[in-house]
Design a protein around this motif. Sequence first.
Motif, PDB file in Angstrom:
ATOM      1  N   TYR A  13      38.349 -39.508  10.146  1.00 55.81           N
ATOM      2  CA  TYR A  13      37.095 -38.571   9.556  1.00 55.81           C
ATOM      3  C   TYR A  13      37.370 -37.112  10.372  1.00 55.81           C
ATOM      4  N   LEU A  20      37.751 -37.831  13.953  1.00 56.39           N
ATOM      5  CA  LEU A  20      37.454 -39.331  14.647  1.00 56.39           C
ATOM      6  C   LEU A  20      38.126 -40.301  13.950  1.00 56.39           C
ATOM      7  N   ALA A  22      38.305 -43.466  12.881  1.00 58.87           N
ATOM      8  CA  ALA A  22      37.635 -44.796  12.652  1.00 58.87           C
ATOM      9  C   ALA A  22      38.420 -45.944  12.487  1.00 58.87           C
ATOM     10  N   PRO A  41      31.256 -54.252  17.673  1.00 65.81           N
ATOM     11  CA  PRO A  41      30.073 -53.404  17.872  1.00 65.81           C
ATOM     12  C   PRO A  41      29.861 -52.434  16.802  1.00 65.81           C
ATOM     13  N   SER A  42      28.612 -51.900  16.800  1.00 68.42           N
ATOM     14  CA  SER A  42      28.326 -50.750  15.846  1.00 68.42           C
ATOM     15  C   SER A  42      29.196 -49.664  16.163  1.00 68.42           C
ATOM     16  N   GLY A  43      29.833 -49.090  15.023  1.00 69.08           N
ATOM     17  CA  GLY A  43      30.847 -47.952  15.125  1.00 69.08           C
ATOM     18  C   GLY A  43      32.328 -48.479  15.530  1.00 69.08           C
ATOM     19  N   ALA A  44      32.625 -49.648  15.498  1.00 74.45           N
ATOM     20  CA  ALA A  44      33.989 -50.295  15.824  1.00 74.45           C
ATOM     21  C   ALA A  44      34.962 -49.933  14.896  1.00 74.45           C
ATOM     22  N   GLY A  45      34.245 -49.723  13.517  1.00 78.59           N
ATOM     23  CA  GLY A  45      35.279 -49.501  12.214  1.00 78.59           C
ATOM     24  C   GLY A  45      35.274 -50.548  11.331  1.00 78.59           C
ATOM     25  N   LYS A  46      34.328 -51.666  11.302  1.00 76.02           N
ATOM     26  CA  LYS A  46      34.182 -52.868  10.542  1.00 76.02           C
ATOM     27  C   LYS A  46      33.917 -52.384   9.169  1.00 76.02           C
ATOM     28  N   SER A  47      32.932 -51.440   9.032  1.00 75.09           N
ATOM     29  CA  SER A  47      32.657 -50.998   7.546  1.00 75.09           C
ATOM     30  C   SER A  47      34.012 -50.027   6.907  1.00 75.09           C
ATOM     31  N   THR A  48      34.623 -49.308   7.776  1.00 73.46           N
ATOM     32  CA  THR A  48      35.679 -48.476   7.317  1.00 73.46           C
ATOM     33  C   THR A  48      36.468 -49.437   6.725  1.00 73.46           C
TER      34      THR A  48
HETATM   35  P1  ADP Z   1      31.004 -50.336  11.893  1.00 70.45           P
HETATM   36  O1  ADP Z   1      30.868 -50.740  10.528  1.00 70.45           O
HETATM   37  O2  ADP Z   1      31.629 -51.021  12.854  1.00 70.45           O
HETATM   38  O3  ADP Z   1      29.702 -50.071  12.559  1.00 70.45           O
HETATM   39  P2  ADP Z   1      31.949 -47.662  10.711  1.00 70.45           P
HETATM   40  O4  ADP Z   1      33.497 -48.331  10.117  1.00 70.45           O
HETATM   41  O5  ADP Z   1      30.968 -47.577  10.045  1.00 70.45           O
HETATM   42  O6  ADP Z   1      31.739 -48.741  11.922  1.00 70.45           O
HETATM   43  O7  ADP Z   1      32.102 -46.433  11.535  1.00 70.45           O
HETATM   44  C1  ADP Z   1      33.429 -46.230  12.535  1.00 70.45           C
HETATM   45  C2  ADP Z   1      33.350 -44.962  13.080  1.00 70.45           C
HETATM   46  O8  ADP Z   1      33.519 -43.970  11.860  1.00 70.45           O
HETATM   47  C3  ADP Z   1      32.041 -44.547  13.605  1.00 70.45           C
HETATM   48  O9  ADP Z   1      32.287 -43.773  14.612  1.00 70.45           O
HETATM   49  C4  ADP Z   1      31.332 -43.699  12.295  1.00 70.45           C
HETATM   50  O10 ADP Z   1      30.230 -42.918  13.162  1.00 70.45           O
HETATM   51  C5  ADP Z   1      32.657 -43.059  11.684  1.00 70.45           C
HETATM   52  N1  ADP Z   1      32.179 -42.991  10.393  1.00 70.45           N
HETATM   53  C6  ADP Z   1      32.008 -43.739   9.443  1.00 70.45           C
HETATM   54  N2  ADP Z   1      32.071 -43.339   8.294  1.00 70.45           N
HETATM   55  C7  ADP Z   1      32.282 -42.121   8.347  1.00 70.45           C
HETATM   56  C8  ADP Z   1      32.214 -40.873   7.464  1.00 70.45           C
HETATM   57  N3  ADP Z   1      32.213 -41.199   6.078  1.00 70.45           N
HETATM   58  N4  ADP Z   1      32.240 -39.690   8.039  1.00 70.45           N
HETATM   59  C9  ADP Z   1      32.574 -39.548   9.142  1.00 70.45           C
HETATM   60  N5  ADP Z   1      32.482 -40.572  10.242  1.00 70.45           N
HETATM   61  C10 ADP Z   1      32.432 -41.682   9.731  1.00 70.45           C
END
Ligand code: ADP
Length: 229
Positions: A13, A20, A22, A41-48
């Motif tokens: 990103y 960043l 992700a 953990p939160s911010g690990a990249g799971k949702s991505t």
């Molecule tokens: P998780 O689901 O494990 O909490 P995310 O996949 O949501 O983690 O996020 C991984 C990293 O990417 C985090 O540092 C988050 O802030 C960043 N991030 C996620 N989505 C976006 C986005 N759309 N734009 C910029 N940064 C993002």
Amino acid sequence: MAIVEFKDVTRIYTSGDHELRALDGINFTLDEGKFVVILGPSGAGKSTLLNMLGGLDSPTSGTITVNGKDISTLNNNELADYRASTVGFVFQFYNLIPTLTVYENVTLVKDISKDAIDPKKMIAEVGLADHLHNFPSELSGGEQQRVSIARALAKNPKILLCDEPTGALDSETGVLVLKLLLSMAKNYGKTIVVVTHNQNIAKMADVVIRVKNGKIKSYEEQPTPMSAD
Ligand code: ADP
Ligand code: ADP
């Protein structure tokens, strides 16, 4: 047989001159019919990671093969077709449409898929045959999540993607909903990927993938997962 393969997948990103990572060079495969849990953990990249697999976002580099098809270079229309045909979603907060009944919520999604299963049958299987014409606000949280499970399965996808599916439920209801989700996924031969913080869910999985700082920390196959009992 592998239904999913991530090969050197990176998602960067950018905002201004800040970058960043992700996801940072992720590699793994998933076999068809498995129950996979992604922890971290939160911010690990799971949702991505889940968004990539779900065709909601594309990698900056690397390839993602699902069901024999490379989805990493699809355009938006092709991604929409991929989502409609191949993946079902279950979210933490159900994402039901409040102005539509249970039946309408499930039918809406089923309508976009060729291989759909009869929505009434799916609703009966999640135990809500008597609530076809109720609105989401008239149901408990557990019931609403059961509607979203029926919705996800009605389009008969290859893969179910679940983001904290029990995160908004009390633990007793969460266990019941998870058991239902797993038994239906098994009956219909689905591969199921669950992102969660819940260690009890991880104990039941066939495969546990731990993610941290955009990298895979471990990939563990559990030969005899603990049952949900
Ligand atoms: P998780 O689901 O494990 O909490 P995310 O996949 O949501 O983690 O996020 C991984 C990293 O990417 C985090 O540092 C988050 O802030 C960043 N991030 C996620 N989505 C976006 C986005 N759309 N734009 C910029 N940064 C993002
Ligand atoms: P969750 O942990 O509930 O899955 P999200 O995946 O939505 O939450 O967000 C995870 C992290 O990514 C948060 O820190 C959030 O601030 C960040 N993030 C999500 N979307 C964006 C975005 N569009 N731009 C910047 N950061 C984002």
